[in-house]
Every structure is written in C-alpha cells, then in structure tokens.
Design a protein around this motif. Structure first.
Motif, PDB file in Angstrom:
ATOM      1  N   PHE A 112       0.815  -1.215   0.000  1.00  6.96           N
ATOM      2  CA  PHE A 112       0.000   0.000   0.000  1.00  6.96           C
ATOM      3  C   PHE A 112       0.847   1.264   0.000  1.00  6.96           C
ATOM      4  O   PHE A 112       0.306   2.361  -0.108  1.00  6.96           O
ATOM      5  CB  PHE A 112      -0.934  -0.015   1.210  1.00  6.96           C
ATOM      6  CG  PHE A 112      -0.246   0.372   2.493  1.00  6.96           C
ATOM      7  CD1 PHE A 112       0.859  -0.311   2.940  1.00  6.96           C
ATOM      8  CD2 PHE A 112      -0.695   1.439   3.233  1.00  6.96           C
ATOM      9  CE1 PHE A 112       1.510   0.057   4.103  1.00  6.96           C
ATOM     10  CE2 PHE A 112      -0.048   1.830   4.398  1.00  6.96           C
ATOM     11  CZ  PHE A 112       1.056   1.126   4.833  1.00  6.96           C
ATOM     12  N   LYS A 113       2.168   1.119   0.119  1.00  8.42           N
ATOM     13  CA  LYS A 113       3.034   2.284   0.020  1.00  8.42           C
ATOM     14  C   LYS A 113       2.865   2.958  -1.344  1.00  8.42           C
ATOM     15  O   LYS A 113       3.221   4.125  -1.508  1.00  8.42           O
ATOM     16  CB  LYS A 113       4.494   1.889   0.227  1.00  8.42           C
ATOM     17  CG  LYS A 113       4.830   1.408   1.629  1.00  8.42           C
ATOM     18  CD  LYS A 113       4.717   2.515   2.651  1.00  8.42           C
ATOM     19  CE  LYS A 113       5.432   2.243   3.966  1.00  8.42           C
ATOM     20  NZ  LYS A 113       5.038   1.026   4.676  1.00  8.42           N
ATOM     21  N   ASN A 139       9.478  -1.210   1.525  1.00  9.96           N
ATOM     22  CA  ASN A 139       8.328  -1.037   0.629  1.00  9.96           C
ATOM     23  C   ASN A 139       8.129   0.404   0.164  1.00  9.96           C
ATOM     24  O   ASN A 139       7.785   0.649  -0.992  1.00  9.96           O
ATOM     25  CB  ASN A 139       7.054  -1.534   1.313  1.00  9.96           C
ATOM     26  CG  ASN A 139       6.980  -3.052   1.343  1.00  9.96           C
ATOM     27  OD1 ASN A 139       7.519  -3.729   0.477  1.00  9.96           O
ATOM     28  ND2 ASN A 139       6.309  -3.596   2.358  1.00  9.96           N
ATOM     29  N   LYS A 217      -2.319   7.786   1.504  1.00  8.72           N
ATOM     30  CA  LYS A 217      -2.727   6.657   2.333  1.00  8.72           C
ATOM     31  C   LYS A 217      -4.143   6.818   2.882  1.00  8.72           C
ATOM     32  O   LYS A 217      -4.829   5.838   3.170  1.00  8.72           O
ATOM     33  CB  LYS A 217      -1.727   6.448   3.465  1.00  8.72           C
ATOM     34  CG  LYS A 217      -0.399   5.850   2.980  1.00  8.72           C
ATOM     35  CD  LYS A 217       0.455   5.445   4.167  1.00  8.72           C
ATOM     36  CE  LYS A 217       1.714   4.690   3.725  1.00  8.72           C
ATOM     37  NZ  LYS A 217       2.501   4.240   4.890  1.00  8.72           N
ATOM     38  N   TYR A 238      -5.096  -2.016  11.976  1.00  7.43           N
ATOM     39  CA  TYR A 238      -4.056  -1.529  11.082  1.00  7.43           C
ATOM     40  C   TYR A 238      -2.665  -1.839  11.625  1.00  7.43           C
ATOM     41  O   TYR A 238      -2.322  -1.443  12.751  1.00  7.43           O
ATOM     42  CB  TYR A 238      -4.214  -0.002  10.930  1.00  7.43           C
ATOM     43  CG  TYR A 238      -3.214   0.581   9.982  1.00  7.43           C
ATOM     44  CD1 TYR A 238      -3.386   0.491   8.612  1.00  7.43           C
ATOM     45  CD2 TYR A 238      -2.059   1.194  10.459  1.00  7.43           C
ATOM     46  CE1 TYR A 238      -2.438   0.993   7.745  1.00  7.43           C
ATOM     47  CE2 TYR A 238      -1.113   1.708   9.596  1.00  7.43           C
ATOM     48  CZ  TYR A 238      -1.311   1.604   8.246  1.00  7.43           C
ATOM     49  OH  TYR A 238      -0.377   2.095   7.383  1.00  7.43           O
ATOM     50  N   GLY A 241       3.460   1.021  11.823  1.00  7.39           N
ATOM     51  CA  GLY A 241       4.890   1.303  11.943  1.00  7.39           C
ATOM     52  C   GLY A 241       5.028   2.790  12.230  1.00  7.39           C
ATOM     53  O   GLY A 241       4.963   3.249  13.364  1.00  7.39           O
ATOM     54  N   GLY A 242       5.153   3.582  11.146  1.00  7.13           N
ATOM     55  CA  GLY A 242       5.126   5.035  11.293  1.00  7.13           C
ATOM     56  C   GLY A 242       3.727   5.539  11.608  1.00  7.13           C
ATOM     57  O   GLY A 242       3.548   6.661  12.067  1.00  7.13           O
ATOM     58  N   GLY A 243       2.734   4.705  11.315  1.00  5.61           N
ATOM     59  CA  GLY A 243       1.347   5.064  11.628  1.00  5.61           C
ATOM     60  C   GLY A 243       0.667   5.929  10.585  1.00  5.61           C
ATOM     61  O   GLY A 243      -0.459   6.400  10.794  1.00  5.61           O
ATOM     62  N   VAL A 244       1.324   6.109   9.441  1.00  5.58           N
ATOM     63  CA  VAL A 244       0.789   7.036   8.440  1.00  5.58           C
ATOM     64  C   VAL A 244      -0.592   6.599   7.937  1.00  5.58           C
ATOM     65  O   VAL A 244      -1.495   7.419   7.765  1.00  5.58           O
ATOM     66  CB  VAL A 244       1.756   7.164   7.243  1.00  5.58           C
ATOM     67  CG1 VAL A 244       1.257   8.205   6.264  1.00  5.58           C
ATOM     68  CG2 VAL A 244       3.141   7.517   7.730  1.00  5.58           C
ATOM     69  N   GLY A 245      -0.740   5.314   7.715  1.00  7.62           N
ATOM     70  CA  GLY A 245      -2.024   4.821   7.223  1.00  7.62           C
ATOM     71  C   GLY A 245      -3.133   5.041   8.240  1.00  7.62           C
ATOM     72  O   GLY A 245      -4.249   5.445   7.894  1.00  7.62           O
ATOM     73  N   GLY A 303       7.907  -4.070   7.903  1.00  3.78           N
ATOM     74  CA  GLY A 303       7.281  -2.772   7.634  1.00  3.78           C
ATOM     75  C   GLY A 303       6.807  -2.052   8.886  1.00  3.78           C
ATOM     76  O   GLY A 303       6.524  -0.854   8.844  1.00  3.78           O
ATOM     77  N   GLU A 352       2.932  -8.196   8.148  1.00  2.00           N
ATOM     78  CA  GLU A 352       2.318  -7.052   8.837  1.00  2.00           C
ATOM     79  C   GLU A 352       0.797  -7.232   8.884  1.00  2.00           C
ATOM     80  O   GLU A 352       0.161  -7.042   9.922  1.00  2.00           O
ATOM     81  CB  GLU A 352       2.672  -5.743   8.113  1.00  2.00           C
ATOM     82  CG  GLU A 352       4.162  -5.400   8.105  1.00  2.00           C
ATOM     83  CD  GLU A 352       4.940  -6.100   6.994  1.00  2.00           C
ATOM     84  OE1 GLU A 352       4.337  -6.897   6.235  1.00  2.00           O
ATOM     85  OE2 GLU A 352       6.161  -5.863   6.877  1.00  2.00           O
ATOM     86  N   THR A 380      -1.639  -4.937   4.331  1.00  2.00           N
ATOM     87  CA  THR A 380      -0.921  -3.818   3.722  1.00  2.00           C
ATOM     88  C   THR A 380       0.001  -4.200   2.567  1.00  2.00           C
ATOM     89  O   THR A 380       0.548  -3.320   1.907  1.00  2.00           O
ATOM     90  CB  THR A 380      -0.116  -3.089   4.815  1.00  2.00           C
ATOM     91  OG1 THR A 380       0.493  -4.081   5.648  1.00  2.00           O
ATOM     92  CG2 THR A 380      -1.026  -2.232   5.679  1.00  2.00           C
ATOM     93  N   TYR A 386       7.457 -11.595   0.585  1.00  2.00           N
ATOM     94  CA  TYR A 386       8.203 -12.122   1.734  1.00  2.00           C
ATOM     95  C   TYR A 386       8.296 -13.640   1.610  1.00  2.00           C
ATOM     96  O   TYR A 386       7.648 -14.364   2.371  1.00  2.00           O
ATOM     97  CB  TYR A 386       7.491 -11.784   3.039  1.00  2.00           C
ATOM     98  CG  TYR A 386       7.156 -10.319   3.233  1.00  2.00           C
ATOM     99  CD1 TYR A 386       7.894  -9.542   4.123  1.00  2.00           C
ATOM    100  CD2 TYR A 386       6.101  -9.726   2.544  1.00  2.00           C
ATOM    101  CE1 TYR A 386       7.583  -8.206   4.318  1.00  2.00           C
ATOM    102  CE2 TYR A 386       5.795  -8.387   2.731  1.00  2.00           C
ATOM    103  CZ  TYR A 386       6.533  -7.630   3.625  1.00  2.00           C
ATOM    104  OH  TYR A 386       6.229  -6.314   3.814  1.00  2.00           O
TER     105      TYR A 386
HETATM  106  C1  LIG Z   1       5.109   0.552   5.883  1.00  2.00           C
HETATM  107  C2  LIG Z   1       4.304  -0.651   6.122  1.00  2.00           C
HETATM  108  C3  LIG Z   1       3.397  -0.722   7.201  1.00  2.00           C
HETATM  109  C4  LIG Z   1       3.268   0.357   8.219  1.00  2.00           C
HETATM  110  O1  LIG Z   1       2.751   1.513   7.646  1.00  2.00           O
HETATM  111  P1  LIG Z   1       2.666   2.887   8.433  1.00  2.00           P
HETATM  112  O2  LIG Z   1       1.573   3.609   7.762  1.00  2.00           O
HETATM  113  O3  LIG Z   1       3.980   3.547   8.279  1.00  2.00           O
HETATM  114  O4  LIG Z   1       2.377   2.578   9.850  1.00  2.00           O
HETATM  115  C5  LIG Z   1       2.612  -1.851   7.303  1.00  2.00           C
HETATM  116  N1  LIG Z   1       2.707  -2.868   6.423  1.00  2.00           N
HETATM  117  C6  LIG Z   1       3.570  -2.842   5.391  1.00  2.00           C
HETATM  118  C7  LIG Z   1       3.611  -3.999   4.452  1.00  2.00           C
HETATM  119  C8  LIG Z   1       4.392  -1.726   5.197  1.00  2.00           C
HETATM  120  O5  LIG Z   1       5.227  -1.705   4.154  1.00  2.00           O
END
Ligand SMILES: *Cc1c(COP(=O)(O)O)cnc(C)c1O
Ligand SMILES: [Zn+2]
Length: 404
Positions: A112-113, A139, A217, A238, A241-245, A303, A352, A380, A386
């Motif tokens: 989803f990046k 990603n 996102k 959800y 990671g960074g939590g952007v989504g 991720g 993830e 995501t 992987y």
């Molecule tokens: C980056 C990533 C996440 C976390 O996304 P954030 O929006 O940064 O929290 C989750 N799953 C995958 C596969 C990712 O690449």
C-alpha cells in the motif's frame, strides 16, 4: 471547478498555518508534521458521493480531497480500489463471521506504500522537486523509486541491509539511487538528513516530513466506506509502523464526516504492532501521548519495525478519539496467522497484515470486539514479497518418479 480543493497546511501539533503552494517539510514553529487542509464547503458544492462511483478505479477518483492541482500531474500506475473481501471461513474460525480484509497486496509495487508514493511523488513533481531522498524499511522506497521513474523524478533510497530483498531489487529496477545501511530505519534517516543538509537541493521525503504521503494513504479510508455504500465499519485494524495509514484513515473519515457523506460514530481504530517493536502499544498502555524509543527493535514484520515514529502523537490521538486500542502480537503468532488465512481463504497476506489478523483474534477472545461487529483488517502488502515466511517441505521426485 477545481481538480483539488487543497487550501493550506496546518501543523498537527501547534496548528500554525503554512502555505501549501510551495514545498514544505515540518512545521517551522515546532518541527511537527504538517497536515493538508481542504476547502470542504467547496468540495461539498462541487461533487456528490454518488458521482464518484462512475470514475476510474484508482485513488485519483477522490481528487477533490487530494493535493494535486493539475490533473496532468497526477501520476498513476493504477493504484487503489483494492478489494474489500469477506473472509467467512477464517472469520468464522475466530468468531467474527462478518470479517473483511482490505487487500492492499494487489496494488502496484505489492504494498500500500504505492498510495503514498502516487500522491507524494505527484505533488513533489508539481512543486518542482527534481530529486528526493527517503529512509525506508523497503516497501516505501520501492514504491517511491517506481513512481519516481513514472514521474521522471530521481530518488535516493536508503534502507537497512536486512530489509526484504525484493524491495532492493524494485529500487534497482526503477533506476533508483540505492544506499544500504547496516542498521535500522533510524540510521537510514540520519543518512538522509545529512544528504538533505548538504544543500544540493534534494527534497526530504521521509515519512511525515513531507505532508502528502498521508494524503495518498488516507484514500484507504475513503475506499472502505465507499465500498460499504458510504457506511463506516465498527472496527479497523491496522499494522502500525510510522502510523501514516492509521493517521490517514482517521483524517479521511473526519473529512467525510464534515462533508456530511458519512455519519455516526467513527470506527474504533486499532494500532497493531509486533512484540519486538511496540512503542505505540507501550505508550497507549501507559496513557502517554508520545512514544519512547524502542531499543533493540526486531520483528519478521519488517514494515512495522519503527522504534520511534515521528507521528506517534497523531496515532495516539486517533486511538483516543475513536475509543480504539493498541495491541502487540509475537512473531510466532503472526506467522501462524499468516498460514491460517492462506489455508482457509487463499489470501496470502504479508507478515504485517498477519499481525492485524492475530490482533483481531485476540480482541475477539477478550470480548473487545463483538461477534456481530463489522470489522476490517488492512492487509498492507502481498505475501509474495516475503518468500521466507512459509517453510516448504515437499519431496523432490526424479523425472517420472511416482508420488507415494
Ligand atoms: C510501511 C508498512 C506498514 C506500516 O505503515 P505505516 O503507515 O507507516 O504505519 C505496514 N505494512 C507494510 C507492508 C508496510 O510496508
Ligand atoms: Zn507546529
């Protein structure tokens, strides 16, 4: 009629207004992430949700709520409108027969990046950026290098040597300027910061250090409600990671509520992390509004291996505002869940995404999620990115050999 109704940028912490017509990074007052704001009255007057149904099935269908002003600048590889699939067998097995997965494994670049990259790259190019740099766990770098190639924009991508190998190859294939670091994403971030500070005009596209990735996102949130007939689910899980989504989904639903396109209480948002790197979960459990750096971070779900997310306070605010929660699961749990989802439903999720399924199971067991609630899990990325997550034990036969 404008293609975009972007009006200005606003600091997510102190609220100071910034000009959206020029390149921006963090708030000039307090150094926090900037969020895009729109003239929602104008959006309301210019489009009805029903009209969107007839538009092309990519995320630019929501262009009024996206930052790109010129339709010709909107770069696309067909990202968006991913399936929202029912999972009756798997869902039934964990006591959630109405469980849905939003399967982001089907977007270009396999994660989803692509959404953040489509919007971030398009807007950067529109504002005259010729070269950008970013740290990544894989990603995002893959997506930004590929969308950069599509937009004719050079990308310096810095990732840990341990990041999924395919993402390195995606960057190389796209002609990206790849650097590997024997460390974690924070170390990659310091290399990017040095490069940006060196002053040769490279734009810092690090997570939340530019304001538009989150806009890409957020379209996951708009799509979920559009696909549910402009209704909200009860819970969204959800992998964070960074939590952007998560920040983006929360922001999108707020905008749609203000537009009057949806109503009722927001879905309870769940930030799912790995036990090996759970700064958001720890802060949530302690009732803190910020994370502390997670030392020795490590998980198979690469991720979400982010020891100190820059937008932590926005994630924690979103959880608080939606009566959500935060859950950490072990690598053993998430890898087992990955197998169960594939075996019962044929959906090969990324580690993830598997973490979010493991969290759904746990929250159902605890009674935090009710059996009849409408629950959406974000997968995501594609499991095929992987290849090491599943052990294969198959006999190798000589040609003409018989299966015993
Ligand atoms: C980056 C990533 C996440 C976390 O996304 P954030 O929006 O940064 O929290 C989750 N799953 C995958 C596969 C990712 O690449
Ligand atoms: Zn500020």
């Amino acid at each position: 009629m404008s293609y975009s109704w972007l009006s200005h940028l606003e600091c997510g912490r102190c609220g100071v207004r910034h000009d959206a017509g020029v390149r921006q990074n963090l708030c000039v007052e307090c150094g926090s992430p900037l969020l895009a704001r729109y003239d929602l009255a104008a959006v309301r007057a210019s489009v009805r949700p029903e009209e969107i149904a007839g538009r092309a099935p990519d995320l630019w269908r929501y262009h009024e709520l996206l930052p790109v002003a010129d339709p010709a600048a909107a770069v696309s590889l067909g990202e968006g409108m991913t399936p929202l699939l029912p999972l009756p067998r798997y869902g039934g097995s964990i006591g959630l027969p109405g469980l849905l997965v939003k399967d982001e494994g089907l977007v270009p670049s396999g994660s989803f990046k692509a959404r953040g990259a489509a919007v971030g790259v398009s807007r950067a190019a529109e504002l005259g950026v010729g070269r950008l740099a970013m740290p990544t766990n894989g990603n995002a770098g893959a997506a930004w290098a590929l969308y950069g190639a599509r937009a004719g924009l050079a990308a310096v991508i810095v990732m840990p040597v341990d990041a999924p190998e395919i993402t390195r190859r995606e960057v190389a294939a796209a002609g990206g300027d790849l650097r590997l670091v024997d460390g974690l994403i924070g170390d990659a971030g310091r290399i990017v910061a040095d490069l940006v500070a060196s002053g040769d005009g490279v734009f810092d596209a690090s997570t939340l250090k530019e304001p538009y990735r989150v806009e890409g996102k957020k379209t996951m949130g708009i799509e979920i409600v559009e696909q549910l007939g402009w209704e909200q689910p009860d819970v969204i899980l959800y992998p964070t990671g960074g939590g952007v989504g998560l920040i983006g989904i929360h922001k999108a639903l707020g905008e749609l509520r203000e537009l009057g396109w949806i109503s009722g209480p927001p879905p309870r948002l769940v930030a799912v992390q790995a036990e090996g790197c759970a700064p958001v979960v720890r802060a949530f459990e302690r009732g803190e509004r910020e994370t502390r750096h997670w030392d020795g971070a490590s998980t198979a779900a690469f991720g979400i291996n982010v020891p100190k997310p820059l937008g932590d306070f926005l994630v924690l605010d979103a959880l608080a505002e939606t009566s959500g929660t935060a859950v950490a699961v072990s690598d053993g749990e998430l890898l087992a869940e990955l197998r169960r989802v594939a075996e019962l439903e044929g959906v090969f999720v990324c580690p993830e995404g598997a973490a979010a399924f493991a969290a759904a199971r746990r929250l159902r067991e605890r009674g935090w999620i009710g059996a009849d609630e409408r629950v959406v899990v974000l997968n995501t990325g594609a499991g095929i990115k992987y290849p090491g997550t599943v052990e294969v034990d198959a006999p190798v036969l000589a040609p003409g050999g018989r299966v015993g």
